[in-house]
Design a protein around this motif. Structure first.
Motif, PDB file in Angstrom:
ATOM      1  N   ALA A 138     -43.746 -27.371 -25.209  1.00  0.00           N
ATOM      2  CA  ALA A 138     -42.779 -28.416 -25.608  1.00  0.00           C
ATOM      3  C   ALA A 138     -42.269 -28.112 -26.996  1.00  0.00           C
ATOM      4  CB  ALA A 138     -42.401 -29.689 -25.424  1.00  0.00           C
ATOM      5  N   VAL A 139     -42.892 -27.383 -27.665  1.00  0.00           N
ATOM      6  CA  VAL A 139     -43.186 -27.001 -28.897  1.00  0.00           C
ATOM      7  C   VAL A 139     -42.495 -25.669 -28.786  1.00  0.00           C
ATOM      8  CG1 VAL A 139     -44.127 -26.170 -31.645  1.00  0.00           C
ATOM      9  CG2 VAL A 139     -44.333 -28.847 -30.020  1.00  0.00           C
ATOM     10  N   LYS A 140     -42.997 -24.694 -28.110  1.00  0.00           N
ATOM     11  CA  LYS A 140     -43.205 -23.923 -27.973  1.00  0.00           C
ATOM     12  C   LYS A 140     -41.445 -23.645 -27.630  1.00  0.00           C
ATOM     13  CE  LYS A 140     -45.234 -20.667 -26.346  1.00  0.00           C
ATOM     14  NZ  LYS A 140     -46.491 -19.854 -24.946  1.00  0.00           N
ATOM     15  N   SER A 141     -41.021 -23.761 -26.770  1.00  0.00           N
ATOM     16  CA  SER A 141     -39.377 -23.679 -25.840  1.00  0.00           C
ATOM     17  C   SER A 141     -38.213 -25.129 -27.227  1.00  0.00           C
ATOM     18  CB  SER A 141     -39.620 -24.564 -24.697  1.00  0.00           C
ATOM     19  OG  SER A 141     -39.971 -25.442 -24.424  1.00  0.00           O
ATOM     20  N   ARG A 142     -38.864 -25.723 -28.294  1.00  0.00           N
ATOM     21  CA  ARG A 142     -38.482 -26.552 -28.853  1.00  0.00           C
ATOM     22  C   ARG A 142     -37.436 -27.175 -28.483  1.00  0.00           C
ATOM     23  NH1 ARG A 142     -38.099 -21.177 -31.760  1.00  0.00           N
ATOM     24  NH2 ARG A 142     -38.311 -21.191 -33.708  1.00  0.00           N
ATOM     25  N   ASP A 143     -37.865 -27.968 -26.870  1.00  0.00           N
ATOM     26  CA  ASP A 143     -37.511 -28.633 -26.117  1.00  0.00           C
ATOM     27  C   ASP A 143     -36.992 -30.441 -26.805  1.00  0.00           C
ATOM     28  OD1 ASP A 143     -36.540 -30.911 -24.229  1.00  0.00           O
ATOM     29  OD2 ASP A 143     -37.477 -29.525 -22.774  1.00  0.00           O
ATOM     30  N   GLY A 144     -36.159 -30.692 -27.380  1.00  0.00           N
ATOM     31  CA  GLY A 144     -35.287 -31.727 -27.438  1.00  0.00           C
ATOM     32  C   GLY A 144     -34.965 -32.758 -26.528  1.00  0.00           C
ATOM     33  N   ARG A 145     -35.475 -33.033 -25.576  1.00  0.00           N
ATOM     34  CA  ARG A 145     -36.260 -34.546 -24.611  1.00  0.00           C
ATOM     35  C   ARG A 145     -37.241 -35.027 -25.147  1.00  0.00           C
ATOM     36  NH1 ARG A 145     -36.703 -32.125 -19.023  1.00  0.00           N
ATOM     37  NH2 ARG A 145     -37.751 -30.035 -20.325  1.00  0.00           N
ATOM     38  N   PHE A 146     -38.437 -34.176 -26.344  1.00  0.00           N
ATOM     39  CA  PHE A 146     -39.710 -34.362 -26.548  1.00  0.00           C
ATOM     40  C   PHE A 146     -39.383 -35.050 -27.529  1.00  0.00           C
ATOM     41  CE2 PHE A 146     -40.577 -32.152 -22.637  1.00  0.00           C
ATOM     42  CZ  PHE A 146     -41.653 -33.120 -22.031  1.00  0.00           C
ATOM     43  N   ASP A 147     -37.965 -35.171 -28.472  1.00  0.00           N
ATOM     44  CA  ASP A 147     -37.742 -35.344 -30.033  1.00  0.00           C
ATOM     45  C   ASP A 147     -38.087 -36.630 -30.103  1.00  0.00           C
ATOM     46  OD1 ASP A 147     -37.627 -33.015 -31.079  1.00  0.00           O
ATOM     47  OD2 ASP A 147     -35.624 -33.501 -31.683  1.00  0.00           O
ATOM     48  N   GLY A 148     -39.131 -37.846 -30.442  1.00  0.00           N
ATOM     49  CA  GLY A 148     -39.341 -39.248 -30.865  1.00  0.00           C
ATOM     50  C   GLY A 148     -41.346 -38.983 -30.261  1.00  0.00           C
TER      51      GLY A 148
END
Length: 477
Positions: free
Chosen positions: A10-20
């Motif tokens: 998720a960090v590598k893809s900068r996936d904003g769905r996982f923010d928080g």
């Protein structure tokens, strides 16, 4: 908490769905970030993952100045779960620790302080005091960057016990002094009287038009208003807060930016955290729309409806007692008729404010006032008036609890035990006042009309997102 490998992807893809949902600490820099941080992705061996910002701060990591992880949307886990940890997180978000301490939090949950501390530490990586401390720091940063208030006043308004504690915490979390944090603000600061401007983040997509439509149809004169044209509307309302009344103005969003602009005018800045969380619950800003859409994707009825309205939310309540009384007013009548009754109730029993904000002049009637009223002004049947009075008395005495940490199952049972409260009313209160994402309103006329158009509907498969199914079906009409 996800496994470390999926977190890193998720960090590598900068996936904003996982923010928080989790936070990433970078050992080589001593900084923690949200998953969508635009900085260069660190090597896998240099990162650690934490279930909360407080947990990362407890390990000595400082907040990233680019992605501001402390202001990420709240974890969707605390939004839909009903266990003691989720209930505790909702109460901490509402500022209970600052007002009542850890003992007050434990009393509300029905556990000992030790049990609450142990369960939070095991799952969230930090105890209640550390979680409240992280929240105070974030409130302080907002006030430093958006207002001209003196630093000393901000320290106490944010909930810190002393200026020294405030200074030490800000320096530890942001690696800056409070005055240096003030210099990193996004624009010129405003006076406290002008209100505190906020950006309330959410996970994309967000169907702003539909939620403003929903609130606008139910807005009570004097308490709420919506102005402007669709696409550029402003929703305003009065707020009954722990330390005094306030006003909130929320702007309809343009272009799915990832946040709603909001301005809060508060009698006491100590209510910043509580006011912010109540508006977040009203606009359902901590939901995970990707999870809801994925769950409905293969359903023959809700799949197309969810695709047609991506990011549709299930509005909560800024004041759970107000929403509960409005639910009784709305029994077996139209939305417009219920709105007229609500306006009469506000006019007769609302608390007039010493100053107004536009057409906003009144707080919704307190339960203590309604419990002792006869409500003859409403022109309703005596039995319906008696139900409102009974409900108000139960809320005022604590026999029915609708605060953010309430046990949803128990609250529904307690509501159904009241004369005049049936499954529809209890379900609507559970959906709105308690923010339960899994309420499919049995007996709702509009819902049944929508279901009649879809004979192949399979409601049993819509859990745990029944509230979102309800709103999709309502909107399909």
């Amino acid at each position: 908490m996800r496994d470390d490998e999926s977190c890193y992807q998720a960090v590598k893809s900068r996936d904003g769905r996982f923010d928080g949902a989790f936070f990433v600490g970078v050992r080589t820099t001593g900084i923690y970030c949200r998953p969508s941080c635009p900085a260069t992705t660190p090597k896998r061996e240099n990162v650690a993952f934490y279930p909360s910002a407080a947990a990362a701060q407890g390990e000595g990591f400082r907040a990233c100045k680019r992605c501001r992880p402390d202001s990420a949307p709240g974890s969707a886990d605390w939004h839909f779960r009903g266990d003691v940890v989720a209930r505790a997180m909702r109460l901490i978000g509402d500022g209970v620790i600052d007002r009542e301490g850890v003992g007050g939090l434990a009393d509300r949950l029905g556990y000992s302080s030790r049990q609450v501390r142990r369960q939070l530490t095991a799952e969230v990586g930090a105890g209640p005091v550390a979680l409240a401390r992280a929240q105070r720091a974030q409130s302080a940063r907002v006030l430093l960057q958006t207002t001209e208030l003196p630093v000393t006043e901000i320290a106490f308004a944010s909930g810190f016990a002393s200026v020294r504690q405030f200074n030490d915490t800000i320096k530890e979390i942001y690696a800056l002094t409070p005055r240096e944090v003030r210099g990193t603000g996004p624009g010129p600061a405003v006076t406290a009287a002008a209100g505190v401007p906020l950006r309330l983040p959410y996970r994309r997509p967000y169907a702003a038009g539909e939620i403003f439509d929903f609130l606008g149809r139910r807005a009570l004169p004097g308490v709420e208003e919506i102005t402007g044209e669709r696409g550029a509307r402003i929703y305003r309302r009065t707020l009954r807060l722990p330390h005094g009344p306030g006003f909130a103005a929320v702007h309809e969003e343009h272009g799915d930016r990832g946040w709603l602009d909001c301005v809060l005018q508060l009698s006491e800045l100590r209510d910043l955290t509580a006011a912010t969380q109540r508006i977040r619950r009203l606009f359902d800003l901590d939901a995970d729309p990707a999870a809801v859409a994925a769950h409905f994707a293969d359903d023959p009825v809700l799949g197309p409806l969810a695709a047609a309205r991506p990011g549709l939310r299930a509005p909560g309540a800024a004041d759970p007692h107000e929403a509960a009384v409005k639910a009784v007013l709305g029994q077996q009548i139209t939305v417009e008729a219920a709105r007229r009754l609500g306006g009469t109730l506000v006019e007769a029993y609302g608390e007039r404010l010493p100053s107004s904000c536009g057409s906003l002049t009144t707080l919704f009637p307190a339960t203590s006032v309604l419990a002792g009223a006869d409500l003859e002004e409403l022109g309703m049947p005596r039995s319906r008036r008696a139900t409102i009075i009974t409900l108000a008395a139960a809320l005022d005495s604590g026999a029915v609890v609708l605060d953010p940490g309430a046990d949803r199952e128990k609250a529904e049972r307690d509501l159904l035990a009241l004369r005049g409260i049936g499954p529809w009313t209890a379900g609507y209160i559970r959906m709105r006042s308690l923010g339960d994402p899994d309420v499919l309103l049995s007996g709702d006329v509009a819902l049944n009309q929508a279901l009649a158009r879809h004979p192949g509907a399979r409601p049993d498969g819509w859990s745990p997102w029944g509230s979102y199914a309800t709103h999709h079906l309502w909107n399909s009409l």
